[in-house]
Design an enzyme around this catalytic site. Structure first.
Site, PDB file in Angstrom:
ATOM      1  N   ILE A  51       0.830  -1.202   0.000  1.00 33.97           N
ATOM      2  CA  ILE A  51       0.000   0.000   0.000  1.00 33.97           C
ATOM      3  C   ILE A  51       0.866   1.254   0.000  1.00 33.97           C
ATOM      4  CG2 ILE A  51      -1.607   1.363   1.401  1.00 33.97           C
ATOM      5  CD1 ILE A  51      -2.953  -1.239   2.231  1.00 33.97           C
ATOM      6  N   ASN A 122       1.869   4.788   7.609  1.00 33.90           N
ATOM      7  CA  ASN A 122       1.298   3.643   6.907  1.00 33.90           C
ATOM      8  C   ASN A 122       1.891   2.311   7.353  1.00 33.90           C
ATOM      9  OD1 ASN A 122       0.039   2.262   4.394  1.00 33.90           O
ATOM     10  ND2 ASN A 122       2.220   1.864   4.174  1.00 33.90           N
ATOM     11  N   SER A 175      -7.999   0.710   8.835  1.00 32.41           N
ATOM     12  CA  SER A 175      -8.468  -0.494   8.149  1.00 32.41           C
ATOM     13  C   SER A 175      -9.972  -0.617   8.327  1.00 32.41           C
ATOM     14  CB  SER A 175      -7.789  -1.738   8.730  1.00 32.41           C
ATOM     15  OG  SER A 175      -8.414  -2.915   8.271  1.00 32.41           O
ATOM     16  N   TYR A 190      -5.497  -7.228  15.629  1.00 33.18           N
ATOM     17  CA  TYR A 190      -5.215  -6.342  14.491  1.00 33.18           C
ATOM     18  C   TYR A 190      -6.329  -5.306  14.353  1.00 33.18           C
ATOM     19  CZ  TYR A 190      -4.585  -4.690   9.713  1.00 33.18           C
ATOM     20  OH  TYR A 190      -4.430  -3.892   8.612  1.00 33.18           O
ATOM     21  N   LYS A 194      -6.084  -1.079  14.630  1.00 33.38           N
ATOM     22  CA  LYS A 194      -6.535  -0.151  13.592  1.00 33.38           C
ATOM     23  C   LYS A 194      -7.679   0.737  14.082  1.00 33.38           C
ATOM     24  CE  LYS A 194      -3.536  -1.079  10.491  1.00 33.38           C
ATOM     25  NZ  LYS A 194      -2.543  -0.056  10.101  1.00 33.38           N
ATOM     26  N   THR A 225      -1.774  -7.210  -1.770  1.00 32.16           N
ATOM     27  CA  THR A 225      -0.387  -7.005  -1.351  1.00 32.16           C
ATOM     28  C   THR A 225       0.190  -8.351  -0.938  1.00 32.16           C
ATOM     29  OG1 THR A 225      -0.808  -6.690   1.018  1.00 32.16           O
ATOM     30  CG2 THR A 225      -1.054  -4.746  -0.395  1.00 32.16           C
TER      31      THR A 225
END
Length: 285
Positions: A51, A122, A175, A190, A194, A225
């Protein structure tokens, strides 16, 4: 209370209540109102691939004067290919979990260019597994990079903006998992990191607006990705896509770039404290 003491208290209160002057984010009177990064120096953490590299390409395509990737890993072939097209793309080895490393990188950007106009926080990592299997060490690693790294990158950049008198822009990569679970690959920690990133932007935007600094976030859905290669290989991927009525594909990282360019451009001078979801397929799951 004696008169002298009353006057002293009133004087002290008056000094305390004096509002701090605000540095307006309004562009100059001759601003063209183009969405462009012309003459701007942008630093993007974790931009050697994925990204971050996609964001870098779109920034360069929109006339950024210089784009710096602040990344721990060495650049690969994709980065070098983009650098061949845009010689104004540079790399500074940076560990975003180290405040000293980040500060050194930001100082180097300013030493080389005389300024810094935008920072994209990022860099991040993910780990997908059932919540019952997560150990503390794994959580600490996620939070250290995704949350503390983003926070200190923003803090150090903001201090530099203030020092230089620049009306800077900070954009953090959050996210869609900050809004809802990722059914394809669950990861409670995770998503929590975010959500923290997205939430902190609101308060930082409020605190730093007096300095002319804007803080926003972007919440991508599934992006193609090295970290999401497994998604399209899921055995039920075709079935999920059959019943989904939107875009049955993953995003190219460059498809996110326009939102980052807008938020770092002077055309977004009244945009701060928001999150822009670029969700694609995730929103319907």
């Amino acid at each position: 209370m004696p008169p002298a003491a009353t006057e002293s208290a009133a004087s002290s209160a008056s000094k305390t209540e004096t509002p701090t002057p605000y540095l307006t984010t309004m562009p100059a009177d001759d601003f063209s109102w183009q969405i462009t990064l012309a003459q701007k120096v942008i630093a993007i953490t974790g931009a050697n691939r994925g990204i971050g590299l996609g964001i870098a390409e779109v920034c360069l395509a929109n006339a950024a004067k210089m784009v710096y990737s602040l990344d721990l890993m060495e650049p690969g072939e994709e980065f070098e290919a983009l650098q061949n097209r845009f010689p104004n793309l540079k790399y500074i080895q940076t560990d975003v979990t180290s405040e000293e490393s980040v500060e050194n990188a930001i100082n180097k950007v300013v030493e080389e260019t005389g300024r810094i106009d935008g920072l994209v926080a990022n860099a991040g990592m993910t780990k997908h597994q059932p919540a019952l299997k997560f150990e503390r060490a794994e959580l600490e690693k996620l939070f250290n990079l995704n949350v503390f790294g983003a926070y200190f990158c923003a803090q150090i950049a903001a201090r530099k903006f203030i020092e230089l008198g620049i009306k800077g822009s900070i954009v953090m990569t959050s996210s869609m998992t900050s809004y809802r679970p990722n059914r394809a690959a669950p990861s409670a920690p995770y998503g929590a990191t975010k959500a923290a990133v997205r939430n902190m932007c609101h308060t930082l935007a409020m605190e730093w607006s007096q300095h002319g600094i804007r803080v926003n976030s972007i919440s991508p859905g599934f992006v193609r990705t090295a970290m999401t290669y497994y998604v399209e290989k899921s055995p039920d991927w075709d079935l999920k896509m059959q019943y989904y009525g939107g875009m049955p594909r993953l995003a190219d990282p460059r498809e996110l770039g326009g939102a980052y360019v807008y938020l770092m451009s002077d055309a977004s001078s009244y945009t701060t404290g928001i999150d822009i979801p670029i969700a694609g397929i995730v929103g319907a799951w």
